[in-house]
Design an enzyme around this catalytic site. Structure first.
Site, PDB file in Angstrom:
ATOM      1  N   ASN A   1       1.609  -2.269   5.402  1.00  0.00           N
ATOM      2  CA  ASN A   1       0.812  -1.229   5.399  1.00  0.00           C
ATOM      3  C   ASN A   1      -0.683  -1.125   4.814  1.00  0.00           C
ATOM      4  O   ASN A   1      -1.384  -0.334   5.335  1.00  0.00           O
ATOM      5  CB  ASN A   1       1.606   0.205   4.956  1.00  0.00           C
TER       6      ASN A   1
ATOM      7  N   LYS B   1      -6.806  -5.383  13.180  1.00  0.00           N
ATOM      8  CA  LYS B   1      -5.401  -4.604  13.718  1.00  0.00           C
ATOM      9  C   LYS B   1      -4.877  -5.638  14.950  1.00  0.00           C
ATOM     10  O   LYS B   1      -3.848  -5.615  15.587  1.00  0.00           O
ATOM     11  CB  LYS B   1      -5.762  -3.271  14.047  1.00  0.00           C
TER      12      LYS B   1
ATOM     13  N   ILE C   1      -4.673  10.115  11.404  1.00  0.00           N
ATOM     14  CA  ILE C   1      -3.772  10.703  10.451  1.00  0.00           C
ATOM     15  C   ILE C   1      -4.382  11.042   9.336  1.00  0.00           C
ATOM     16  O   ILE C   1      -5.534  10.430   8.686  1.00  0.00           O
ATOM     17  CB  ILE C   1      -2.791   9.717  10.050  1.00  0.00           C
TER      18      ILE C   1
ATOM     19  N   GLY D   1       0.685  -1.066  -0.076  1.00  0.00           N
ATOM     20  CA  GLY D   1      -0.032   0.004   0.015  1.00  0.00           C
ATOM     21  C   GLY D   1       0.827   1.209   0.131  1.00  0.00           C
ATOM     22  O   GLY D   1       0.473   2.206   0.685  1.00  0.00           O
TER      23      GLY D   1
ATOM     24  N   VAL E   1      -2.631  -7.803  -1.419  1.00  0.00           N
ATOM     25  CA  VAL E   1      -2.004  -8.713  -0.694  1.00  0.00           C
ATOM     26  C   VAL E   1      -2.564  -9.583  -0.093  1.00  0.00           C
ATOM     27  O   VAL E   1      -2.077 -10.602   0.640  1.00  0.00           O
ATOM     28  CB  VAL E   1      -1.453  -7.833   0.737  1.00  0.00           C
TER      29      VAL E   1
ATOM     30  N   SER F   1       1.322   3.279  -2.776  1.00  0.00           N
ATOM     31  CA  SER F   1       0.691   4.364  -3.546  1.00  0.00           C
ATOM     32  C   SER F   1       0.259   5.550  -2.788  1.00  0.00           C
ATOM     33  O   SER F   1       0.514   6.515  -3.516  1.00  0.00           O
ATOM     34  CB  SER F   1      -0.069   3.587  -4.561  1.00  0.00           C
TER      35      SER F   1
ATOM     36  N   ALA G   1     -10.717  -5.887  15.089  1.00  0.00           N
ATOM     37  CA  ALA G   1     -10.248  -7.390  15.140  1.00  0.00           C
ATOM     38  C   ALA G   1      -9.090  -7.646  14.419  1.00  0.00           C
ATOM     39  O   ALA G   1      -8.167  -8.249  14.704  1.00  0.00           O
ATOM     40  CB  ALA G   1     -11.487  -7.979  14.754  1.00  0.00           C
TER      41      ALA G   1
ATOM     42  N   TYR H   1     -12.516  -3.875  11.690  1.00  0.00           N
ATOM     43  CA  TYR H   1     -11.201  -3.084  11.409  1.00  0.00           C
ATOM     44  C   TYR H   1     -10.153  -3.368  12.924  1.00  0.00           C
ATOM     45  O   TYR H   1      -9.142  -3.726  12.936  1.00  0.00           O
ATOM     46  CB  TYR H   1     -11.374  -1.660  11.304  1.00  0.00           C
TER      47      TYR H   1
HETATM   48  P1  NAP Z   1      -5.173   5.003   2.363  1.00  0.00           P
HETATM   49  O1  NAP Z   1      -4.520   6.287   2.058  1.00  0.00           O
HETATM   50  O2  NAP Z   1      -6.529   4.672   2.143  1.00  0.00           O
HETATM   51  O3  NAP Z   1      -4.140   4.076   1.547  1.00  0.00           O
HETATM   52  C1  NAP Z   1      -4.168   2.761   1.688  1.00  0.00           C
HETATM   53  C2  NAP Z   1      -3.252   1.977   0.859  1.00  0.00           C
HETATM   54  O4  NAP Z   1      -3.335   0.623   0.841  1.00  0.00           O
HETATM   55  C3  NAP Z   1      -3.289   2.401  -0.807  1.00  0.00           C
HETATM   56  O5  NAP Z   1      -1.973   2.621  -1.130  1.00  0.00           O
HETATM   57  C4  NAP Z   1      -3.988   1.347  -1.428  1.00  0.00           C
HETATM   58  O6  NAP Z   1      -3.418   1.020  -2.747  1.00  0.00           O
HETATM   59  C5  NAP Z   1      -3.570   0.073  -0.491  1.00  0.00           C
HETATM   60  N1  NAP Z   1      -4.201  -1.174  -0.402  1.00  0.00           N
HETATM   61  C6  NAP Z   1      -5.641  -1.250  -0.260  1.00  0.00           C
HETATM   62  N2  NAP Z   1      -5.919  -2.491  -0.399  1.00  0.00           N
HETATM   63  C7  NAP Z   1      -4.921  -3.165  -0.968  1.00  0.00           C
HETATM   64  C8  NAP Z   1      -4.670  -4.432  -1.083  1.00  0.00           C
HETATM   65  N3  NAP Z   1      -5.674  -5.398  -1.190  1.00  0.00           N
HETATM   66  N4  NAP Z   1      -3.323  -4.896  -1.572  1.00  0.00           N
HETATM   67  C9  NAP Z   1      -2.256  -4.153  -1.619  1.00  0.00           C
HETATM   68  N5  NAP Z   1      -2.712  -2.659  -1.347  1.00  0.00           N
HETATM   69  C10 NAP Z   1      -3.968  -2.285  -0.973  1.00  0.00           C
HETATM   70  O7  NAP Z   1      -4.683   4.697   3.769  1.00  0.00           O
HETATM   71  P2  NAP Z   1      -3.965   5.090   4.968  1.00  0.00           P
HETATM   72  O8  NAP Z   1      -4.612   6.077   5.737  1.00  0.00           O
HETATM   73  O9  NAP Z   1      -2.689   5.639   4.596  1.00  0.00           O
HETATM   74  O10 NAP Z   1      -3.701   3.818   5.730  1.00  0.00           O
HETATM   75  C11 NAP Z   1      -2.497   2.836   5.835  1.00  0.00           C
HETATM   76  C12 NAP Z   1      -2.442   1.894   6.839  1.00  0.00           C
HETATM   77  O11 NAP Z   1      -2.467   2.887   7.949  1.00  0.00           O
HETATM   78  C13 NAP Z   1      -3.661   1.170   6.873  1.00  0.00           C
HETATM   79  O12 NAP Z   1      -3.252  -0.049   7.297  1.00  0.00           O
HETATM   80  C14 NAP Z   1      -4.545   1.871   7.946  1.00  0.00           C
HETATM   81  O13 NAP Z   1      -5.442   0.681   8.415  1.00  0.00           O
HETATM   82  C15 NAP Z   1      -3.487   2.186   9.011  1.00  0.00           C
HETATM   83  N6  NAP Z   1      -3.994   3.400   9.916  1.00  0.00           N
HETATM   84  C16 NAP Z   1      -4.444   4.706   9.338  1.00  0.00           C
HETATM   85  C17 NAP Z   1      -4.934   5.409  10.183  1.00  0.00           C
HETATM   86  C18 NAP Z   1      -5.499   6.777   9.585  1.00  0.00           C
HETATM   87  O14 NAP Z   1      -5.865   7.673  10.418  1.00  0.00           O
HETATM   88  N7  NAP Z   1      -5.282   7.314   8.327  1.00  0.00           N
HETATM   89  C19 NAP Z   1      -5.134   5.236  11.625  1.00  0.00           C
HETATM   90  C20 NAP Z   1      -4.594   4.194  11.895  1.00  0.00           C
HETATM   91  C21 NAP Z   1      -4.174   3.321  11.115  1.00  0.00           C
HETATM   92  P3  NAP Z   1      -4.440   1.601  -4.016  1.00  0.00           P
HETATM   93  O15 NAP Z   1      -3.686   3.035  -4.185  1.00  0.00           O
HETATM   94  O16 NAP Z   1      -3.946   1.014  -5.046  1.00  0.00           O
HETATM   95  O17 NAP Z   1      -5.675   1.810  -3.493  1.00  0.00           O
END
Ligand code: NAP
Length: 243
Positions: A89, A158, A187, A9, A61, A11, A156, A154
């Site tokens: 990620n 994590k 974030i 992830g 993934v 991108s 569960a 979600y």
């Molecule tokens: P995001 O901006 O929505 O980006 C998600 C990323 O995951 C994208 O690059 C997406 O690829 C990729 N992805 C989704 N499904 C996938 C799959 N099946 N195979 C490969 N790649 C996949 O999310 P983010 O906020 O940066 O979150 C990143 C991580 O941090 C996640 O694990 C999330 O649970 C965790 N997190 C985020 C927050 C927050 O507040 N943002 C808080 C706690 C934890 P595409 O671009 O191709 O769709």
């Protein structure tokens, strides 16, 4: 031999910031994504600006066969190189109250977080064991520590990865490999676009959402030699928000 860091992830959002931070440390970056090629290409450009190389690897993934074909295929043709850092990620949210949650929303969130961790890490850990070094960093969430209503799937997923982090750390510690988790709070990314910072910031001691860079800085520290005796830990990056 080149040292690579793989960010699933990579991108967008936190994953992109991790790619750039690890490129700054001199790693070549493998940028995984699922569907958003344009954003993956943008990340690759940012990586190259840091003076290292990178490659984009498209695979889901949560699909073991895809992981094996694409990532396993890359490893076959790069036997002289090492994936020294793995950042698990990739993740999605599909919030709903449990009573209304569909099978698809339950399984898609768990499949990407838990199966994704499993398929990718199983492949890479073998080479880390042979090389007797490596860093595995799992991006989890406050939701997996505390549980958040509307996020049973979600939370569960994590929490499962937190358990796996602690177990794997004990399996591979003797071989010089560390396994840790980073638990962000709120974030600013596409994932939290639907949440109004104004409505939530009063809950957060630091009174704001975090930046992706603030998560990536902790990931970079865990990937560095400076964290060499830290393993099996969950490090929160949440502005002081816990309960
Ligand atoms: P995001 O901006 O929505 O980006 C998600 C990323 O995951 C994208 O690059 C997406 O690829 C990729 N992805 C989704 N499904 C996938 C799959 N099946 N195979 C490969 N790649 C996949 O999310 P983010 O906020 O940066 O979150 C990143 C991580 O941090 C996640 O694990 C999330 O649970 C965790 N997190 C985020 C927050 C927050 O507040 N943002 C808080 C706690 C934890 P595409 O671009 O191709 O769709």
């Amino acid at each position: 031999m080149s040292k690579f860091a793989l960010v699933t992830g990579g991108s967008r959002g936190i994953g992109r910031a991790c790619c750039v931070a690890l490129a700054e440390m001199g790693y070549h970056i493998l940028i995984n994504y699922q569907s958003n090629e344009a954003e993956a290409i943008k990340t690759l450009e940012l990586v190259k600006e840091k003076g290292t190389g990178g490659e984009i690897l498209k695979f889901d993934v949560s699909k073991g066969a895809d992981v094996l074909a694409v990532l396993g295929g890359w490893m076959e043709t790069h036997q002289e190189d090492q994936i020294a850092v793995l950042v698990n990620n990739a993740g999605i949210r599909k919030d709903n109250l449990l009573m209304w949650m569909s099978d698809t929303d339950w399984h898609s969130v768990l499949d990407i977080a838990v199966d994704g961790f499993f398929y990718v890490t199983r492949l890479i850990i073998k080479d880390m064991l042979v090389k007797k070094s490596g860093r595995v960093i799992n991006i989890v969430s406050l939701s997996g520590l505390k549980g958040l209503p509307g996020q049973t799937n979600y939370s569960a997923s994590k929490a499962a990865v937190i358990g796996a982090t602690k177990a794997l750390a004990q399996e591979v510690g003797r071989r010089g490999i560390t396994v840790n988790a980073v638990a962000p709070g709120f974030i600013k990314t596409d994932m939290t676009q639907d949440l109004n910072e104004k409505d939530f910031k009063s809950l957060i001691p630091m009174n704001r959402f975090g930046e992706t860079q603030e998560v990536a800085d902790v990931v970079a520290w865990l990937a560095s030699d400076k964290s060499s005796y830290v393993t099996g830990q969950v490090i929160s990056v949440n502005g002081g928000l816990y309960s």
